[in-house]
Scaffold this motif. Structure first.
Motif, short mmCIF file in Angstrom:
data_model
loop_
_atom_site.label_atom_id
_atom_site.label_comp_id
_atom_site.label_asym_id
_atom_site.label_seq_id
_atom_site.Cartn_x
_atom_site.Cartn_y
_atom_site.Cartn_z
N ASP A 41 -15.43 72.32 -92.27
CA ASP A 41 -14.29 72.36 -93.18
C ASP A 41 -14.73 72.41 -94.64
O ASP A 41 -13.99 72.91 -95.49
CB ASP A 41 -13.40 71.13 -92.95
CG ASP A 41 -12.67 71.17 -91.62
OD1 ASP A 41 -12.56 72.27 -91.03
OD2 ASP A 41 -12.22 70.10 -91.15
N GLU A 42 -15.93 71.90 -94.92
CA GLU A 42 -16.43 71.85 -96.30
C GLU A 42 -17.32 73.04 -96.64
O GLU A 42 -17.79 73.15 -97.76
CB GLU A 42 -17.21 70.55 -96.51
CG GLU A 42 -16.37 69.30 -96.36
CD GLU A 42 -17.18 68.02 -96.44
OE1 GLU A 42 -18.42 68.12 -96.65
OE2 GLU A 42 -16.61 66.93 -96.30
N TRP A 43 -17.53 73.92 -95.67
CA TRP A 43 -18.43 75.05 -95.86
C TRP A 43 -17.62 76.32 -96.05
O TRP A 43 -16.54 76.48 -95.49
CB TRP A 43 -19.34 75.18 -94.65
CG TRP A 43 -20.66 75.84 -94.88
CD1 TRP A 43 -21.28 76.04 -96.06
CD2 TRP A 43 -21.54 76.36 -93.88
NE1 TRP A 43 -22.49 76.65 -95.88
CE2 TRP A 43 -22.67 76.86 -94.54
CE3 TRP A 43 -21.47 76.44 -92.49
CZ2 TRP A 43 -23.74 77.44 -93.86
CZ3 TRP A 43 -22.53 77.01 -91.81
CH2 TRP A 43 -23.65 77.51 -92.49
N SER A 44 -18.17 77.25 -96.80
CA SER A 44 -17.46 78.49 -97.09
C SER A 44 -17.62 79.53 -95.98
O SER A 44 -16.95 80.57 -96.00
CB SER A 44 -17.96 79.09 -98.41
OG SER A 44 -19.36 79.33 -98.37
N ARG A 45 -18.50 79.28 -95.02
CA ARG A 45 -18.75 80.24 -93.95
C ARG A 45 -17.64 80.22 -92.89
O ARG A 45 -16.98 79.19 -92.67
CB ARG A 45 -20.09 79.93 -93.28
CG ARG A 45 -21.30 79.99 -94.19
CD ARG A 45 -21.69 81.40 -94.51
NE ARG A 45 -22.07 82.14 -93.31
CZ ARG A 45 -23.29 82.12 -92.77
NH1 ARG A 45 -24.24 81.38 -93.32
NH2 ARG A 45 -23.56 82.83 -91.69
N THR A 46 -17.44 81.34 -92.24
CA THR A 46 -16.53 81.41 -91.10
C THR A 46 -17.21 80.77 -89.90
O THR A 46 -18.35 81.09 -89.58
CB THR A 46 -16.17 82.87 -90.78
OG1 THR A 46 -15.52 83.45 -91.92
CG2 THR A 46 -15.24 82.94 -89.58
N VAL A 47 -16.50 79.87 -89.23
CA VAL A 47 -17.08 79.11 -88.13
C VAL A 47 -16.17 79.20 -86.91
O VAL A 47 -14.96 79.01 -87.02
CB VAL A 47 -17.27 77.62 -88.52
CG1 VAL A 47 -17.79 76.81 -87.33
CG2 VAL A 47 -18.20 77.50 -89.72
N GLU A 48 -16.76 79.47 -85.76
CA GLU A 48 -16.02 79.42 -84.49
C GLU A 48 -16.00 77.97 -84.02
O GLU A 48 -16.93 77.50 -83.36
CB GLU A 48 -16.68 80.32 -83.44
CG GLU A 48 -16.57 81.80 -83.74
CD GLU A 48 -17.06 82.64 -82.58
OE1 GLU A 48 -16.46 82.54 -81.48
OE2 GLU A 48 -18.05 83.36 -82.76
N ARG A 49 -14.95 77.27 -84.36
CA ARG A 49 -14.90 75.83 -84.12
C ARG A 49 -14.87 75.47 -82.64
O ARG A 49 -15.33 74.40 -82.25
CB ARG A 49 -13.71 75.22 -84.86
CG ARG A 49 -13.97 75.07 -86.36
CD ARG A 49 -12.69 74.75 -87.13
NE ARG A 49 -12.98 74.42 -88.53
CZ ARG A 49 -13.31 75.31 -89.46
NH1 ARG A 49 -13.40 76.61 -89.13
NH2 ARG A 49 -13.54 74.94 -90.71
#
Length: 221
Positions: A41-49
């Motif tokens: 949530d604090e990172w600017s990258r797109t993440v497959e949660r």
């Protein structure tokens, strides 16, 4: 497959943690899951949660077998076991491969592959941050206890024998916990992970300073 990947992985993983010791049990997996999502949530990258969540639940399912000597590397074993479990649940190949990569690359072993995806980097960082801060000190002390006496390793000595008047010994003292934490914090991949690591290390430095005072190195006031 109709169930979401994260909750599915949690359900599948829990039986494997029944024989786990405290430092690598289901509570550890849950903390790593929650922290990794926070970092995402604090990172600017797109993440497959969903992939990240599944990998966090499954990453240490091989720890009890590694501890008993039945397998050599829990990360490699867990990746293969996760593949079998998720295939049975008809999870798609691409998502299984993503989860396997996260699991394979979460170890700090020098022979472990480098994490190449955002999800793998977040799992690695969240897992390593479990060795830092107040919680990290308690958890690392648990690991010291787990390993004490194994293959001649007597890690349980965490005092300073030169101050207490005990005979000198080559056994590790409290610096073992410091070294373990620093080694892990120096390897973090993500910017939010490094920020949190810096904060937790600051607390640990205060703790180690207080520890030294209490055993008489600097004189407790």
């Amino acid at each position: 497959m109709t169930q979401e990947l994260g909750p599915l992985a949690r359900k599948l993983s829990l039986p494997y943690y029944e024989d786990a010791l405290p430092a690598h049990d289901s509570f550890h997996a849950n903390r790593v899951r929650n922290l990794s999502i926070r970092l995402a949530d604090e990172w600017s990258r797109t993440v497959e949660r969903d992939v990240l969540s599944a990998a966090t639940w499954l990453h240490d399912i091989g720890r009890p077998l590694e501890r008993s000597g039945e397998i050599e590397h829990h990360d490699e074993w867990a990746a293969g076991e996760a593949e079998n479990l998720l295939e049975t649940e008809e999870v798609t190949v691409d998502r299984i491969d993503s989860v396997k990569h996260c699991i394979r690359t979460h170890s700090i072993r020098s022979s472990s592959p480098e994490p190449a995806t955002p999800e793998a980097k977040l799992l690695f960082d969240a897992d390593k941050l479990e060795a830092a801060g107040a919680r990290g000190i308690v958890r690392m002390a648990c690991i010291v206890g787990e390993r004490s006496g194994r293959t001649g390793e007597k890690y349980a000595i965490i005092d300073n024998s030169s101050v207490s008047g005990m005979a000198t010994s080559d056994l590790p003292d409290i610096t073992l916990l410091r070294d373990w934490a620093k080694e892990r914090l120096d390897t973090l991949y993500t910017s939010p992970g490094r920020r949190l690591g810096k904060s937790r290390w600051s607390f640990m430095e205060d703790f180690f300073a207080q520890f030294s005072k209490e055993i008489g190195v600097e004189g407790e006031r």
